[in-house]
Design a protein around this motif. Structure first.
Motif, PDB file in Angstrom:
ATOM      1  N   ILE A 260     -21.158  15.333  -4.343  1.00  0.00           N
ATOM      2  CA  ILE A 260     -21.829  14.211  -5.004  1.00  0.00           C
ATOM      3  C   ILE A 260     -22.400  13.301  -3.920  1.00  0.00           C
ATOM      4  N   GLY A 261     -23.611  12.789  -4.161  1.00  0.00           N
ATOM      5  CA  GLY A 261     -24.249  11.929  -3.178  1.00  0.00           C
ATOM      6  C   GLY A 261     -24.690  12.698  -1.950  1.00  0.00           C
ATOM      7  N   ASP A 262     -25.125  11.959  -0.926  1.00  0.00           N
ATOM      8  CA  ASP A 262     -25.597  12.643   0.270  1.00  0.00           C
ATOM      9  C   ASP A 262     -24.413  13.047   1.141  1.00  0.00           C
ATOM     10  N   ASP A 263     -24.691  13.599   2.323  1.00  0.00           N
ATOM     11  CA  ASP A 263     -23.637  14.209   3.126  1.00  0.00           C
ATOM     12  C   ASP A 263     -22.765  13.189   3.845  1.00  0.00           C
ATOM     13  N   THR A 264     -23.054  11.876   3.693  1.00  0.00           N
ATOM     14  CA  THR A 264     -22.227  10.842   4.308  1.00  0.00           C
ATOM     15  C   THR A 264     -21.739   9.805   3.310  1.00  0.00           C
ATOM     16  N   GLY A 265     -21.887  10.043   2.024  1.00  0.00           N
ATOM     17  CA  GLY A 265     -21.583   8.985   1.062  1.00  0.00           C
ATOM     18  C   GLY A 265     -22.401   7.739   1.353  1.00  0.00           C
ATOM     19  N   TYR A 266     -23.645   7.964   1.839  1.00  0.00           N
ATOM     20  CA  TYR A 266     -24.523   6.861   2.244  1.00  0.00           C
ATOM     21  C   TYR A 266     -23.831   5.972   3.274  1.00  0.00           C
ATOM     22  N   GLY A 267     -23.119   6.650   4.188  1.00  0.00           N
ATOM     23  CA  GLY A 267     -22.450   5.938   5.269  1.00  0.00           C
ATOM     24  C   GLY A 267     -21.159   5.263   4.864  1.00  0.00           C
ATOM     25  N   SER A 268     -20.576   5.687   3.734  1.00  0.00           N
ATOM     26  CA  SER A 268     -19.373   5.009   3.238  1.00  0.00           C
ATOM     27  C   SER A 268     -18.315   6.011   2.820  1.00  0.00           C
ATOM     28  N   GLN A 269     -17.132   5.490   2.530  1.00  0.00           N
ATOM     29  CA  GLN A 269     -16.044   6.297   1.993  1.00  0.00           C
ATOM     30  C   GLN A 269     -15.472   5.624   0.755  1.00  0.00           C
ATOM     31  N   THR A 270     -15.099   6.438  -0.219  1.00  0.00           N
ATOM     32  CA  THR A 270     -14.559   5.949  -1.483  1.00  0.00           C
ATOM     33  C   THR A 270     -13.426   4.957  -1.272  1.00  0.00           C
ATOM     34  N   THR A 271     -13.493   3.861  -1.982  1.00  0.00           N
ATOM     35  CA  THR A 271     -12.396   2.906  -2.038  1.00  0.00           C
ATOM     36  C   THR A 271     -11.839   2.805  -3.458  1.00  0.00           C
ATOM     37  N   PHE A 272     -12.742   2.729  -4.431  1.00  0.00           N
ATOM     38  CA  PHE A 272     -12.314   2.436  -5.795  1.00  0.00           C
ATOM     39  C   PHE A 272     -13.467   2.743  -6.735  1.00  0.00           C
ATOM     40  N   VAL A 273     -13.148   3.059  -7.985  1.00  0.00           N
ATOM     41  CA  VAL A 273     -14.150   3.111  -9.049  1.00  0.00           C
ATOM     42  C   VAL A 273     -13.724   2.111 -10.117  1.00  0.00           C
ATOM     43  N   LEU A 274     -14.600   1.154 -10.363  1.00  0.00           N
ATOM     44  CA  LEU A 274     -14.285   0.058 -11.282  1.00  0.00           C
ATOM     45  C   LEU A 274     -15.086   0.200 -12.564  1.00  0.00           C
ATOM     46  N   PRO A 275     -14.424   0.316 -13.724  1.00  0.00           N
ATOM     47  CA  PRO A 275     -15.145   0.247 -14.985  1.00  0.00           C
ATOM     48  C   PRO A 275     -15.491  -1.212 -15.301  1.00  0.00           C
TER      49      PRO A 275
END
Length: 479
Positions: A260-275
């Motif tokens: 999912i997304g590009d090969d770098t997470g757009y330069g980021s790493q998952t922290t949280f998914v907020l509804p």
């Protein structure tokens, strides 16, 4: 945080409604947030909530995260609150080195909080290290009677099997059962553990669906009866390809991890998914850290990358890039802003649109023609590469239109692939009149072509010597 021996970020779904609110909340309104920046709180200080999570209590969103000293050591778990997700008020350092002797020399990462509706306690889980290396690999728990009060340290421990516990997330299901998701077995496995009724200890192992997959930074949430697990890989501080999986039961079976997304997470790493739930529905906000350590700094130099997650189907998900996002917490809408214009590219001979098959974000996913829709796997943005050439980026994935293998042969397939500096990803729009263009690959001088001039859905895109055929002419429509 991105690391094998460093810090991490993780995520979990913590949708909670409660009652403990002090003072009248400000009226939420639509706000615009710029990506890859830091927040400042209402007093003008930098918000340090790295690797954190968000819980909604009453009208407020409370954001907990890591606050480090200048040498990257643990200072506090800091808590902030907001009604609009942009204007943050510092509330308290809810856990500090003084909270317990065990914290005097420690590293605390990825704190997440849930409310236990039965006990009335707010329960924080986190990843705890000894402050000198990453060999301790323990989970830890603290509790409080109030959302932003001082949390009481309950200790650190490993899961009952003795495995390690590093990057972690919390998830509270609809029935009130809580789970910890942890990167275990030296980061090789991603395990789902059911917690005890008071949420302060492990009860049993629910699932270990991706043994040996080396995934970290988990974020678990539930949408329309489907569980989504969003993760990153292990690559130190270097950002990498994020992936997700789904299931209709938390115990599984779970799908394999899908890019999912590009090969770098757009330069980021998952922290949280907020509804973000409001009057018109619920949107899902990707919260990521662009780690300062990946940019030559420290954790407290980290920036935030927040993006709208979109769902083409009940069980699939996109992570598109936008330089800004618009959030309306009252209506429950999170949308991308800026970064365009975005285009559909419609073949003249068929009227069908350039499309990435199955909405895939994978490297090598097939470029084909398909009946035009509103799907963002048919939306493209252009990035100037100089001398009249552009990269053509798929909006759903952030990846580039690419001639496979850098081939110069007639009939070479055109796919999507992570963006590089290769001239096989550089295209020139040559005006053919009537609003149509030929797209010429820089490395070969050949044209983007619908194979065999087919008018059927699913016909492949190839490169072919440029001619006058309308299967090589594309209209650039505003999407």
């Amino acid at each position: 945080m991105l690391r094998r021996a460093l810090t991490y970020v993780s995520a979990a779904l913590l949708g909670v409604t409660a009652f403990l609110v002090t003072g009248p909340p400000a009226q939420a309104a639509t706000v615009l947030i710029t990506n890859a920046t830091q927040f400042t709180d209402s007093a003008g200080a930098v918000v340090h909530a790295h690797g954190g999570g968000v819980i909604k209590v009453g009208s407020y969103y409370y954001w907990f995260g890591e606050n480090r000293n200048a040498d990257n050591t643990f200072k506090a778990v800091s808590a902030y609150r907001s009604t609009d997700l942009k204007t943050w008020e510092f509330r308290n350092n809810v856990l500090t080195q003084a909270s317990d002797p065990e914290l005097a020399v420690a590293n605390i990462e990825r704190p997440k909080v849930v409310l236990n509706s039965t006990t009335g306690k707010f329960v924080m889980w986190m990843h705890k290290e000894n402050g000198t290396d990453y060999n301790q690999a323990r989970a830890a728990v603290a509790v409080s009677d109030t959302i932003d009060g001082d949390y009481t340290w309950k200790g650190s421990f490993r899961p009952p099997t003795g495995t390690t516990s590093r990057d972690m997330a919390l998830f509270k299901d609809d029935d009130g059962t809580a789970y910890q998701i942890t990167s275990a077995a030296g980061n090789a496995d991603l395990q789902i553990w059911r917690l005890t009724a008071d949420y302060t200890a492990y009860a049993s192992l629910t699932a270990n669906p991706w043994a040996g997959a080396f995934r970290e930074a988990p974020a678990l949430f539930k949408r329309n009866g489907v569980y989504f697990m969003l993760t990153s890989g292990n690559s130190g501080w270097k950002p990498n390809q994020q992936k997700y999986a789904t299931a209709t039961s938390i115990a599984g079976p779970w799908t394999a991890m899908t890019e999912i997304g590009d090969d770098t997470g757009y330069g980021s790493q998952t922290t949280f998914v907020l509804p973000v739930q409001g009057t018109t529905g619920t949107s899902y906000l990707y919260m990521g850290d662009r780690w300062g350590n990946s940019m030559g700094g420290a954790v407290n130099d980290s920036q935030y990358v927040w993006l709208p997650l979109t769902f083409p189907t009940r069980t699939t998900m996109n992570l598109p890039w936008y330089p800004q996002i618009s959030i309306d917490t009252e209506s429950g809408t999170v949308t991308g802003a800026g970064g365009g214009p975005y285009y559909n590219l419609a073949a003249r001979h068929s009227g069908k649109c350039l499309d990435i098959s199955d909405n895939s974000a994978a490297d090598g996913a097939v470029a084909l023609q398909y009946t035009c829709t509103s799907g963002i796997n048919q939306q493209w943005r252009l990035k100037d590469t100089g001398n009249g050439y552009v990269q053509i980026l798929a909006q759903h994935s952030g990846k580039c239109l690419d001639v496979a293998g850098n081939s110069t042969t007639d009939g070479a397939f055109v796919n999507q692939y992570r963006c590089t500096t290769g001239t096989n990803q550089q295209w020139q729009f040559q005006d053919q009149g009537g609003g149509y263009y030929r797209l010429v690959a820089r490395h070969s001088g050949k044209c983007l072509d619908v194979k065999d001039a087919s008018t059927t859905n699913g016909a492949r895109l190839i490169q072919w010597p440029c001619g006058t055929g309308t299967n090589q002419q594309f209209q650039r429509r505003a999407a």
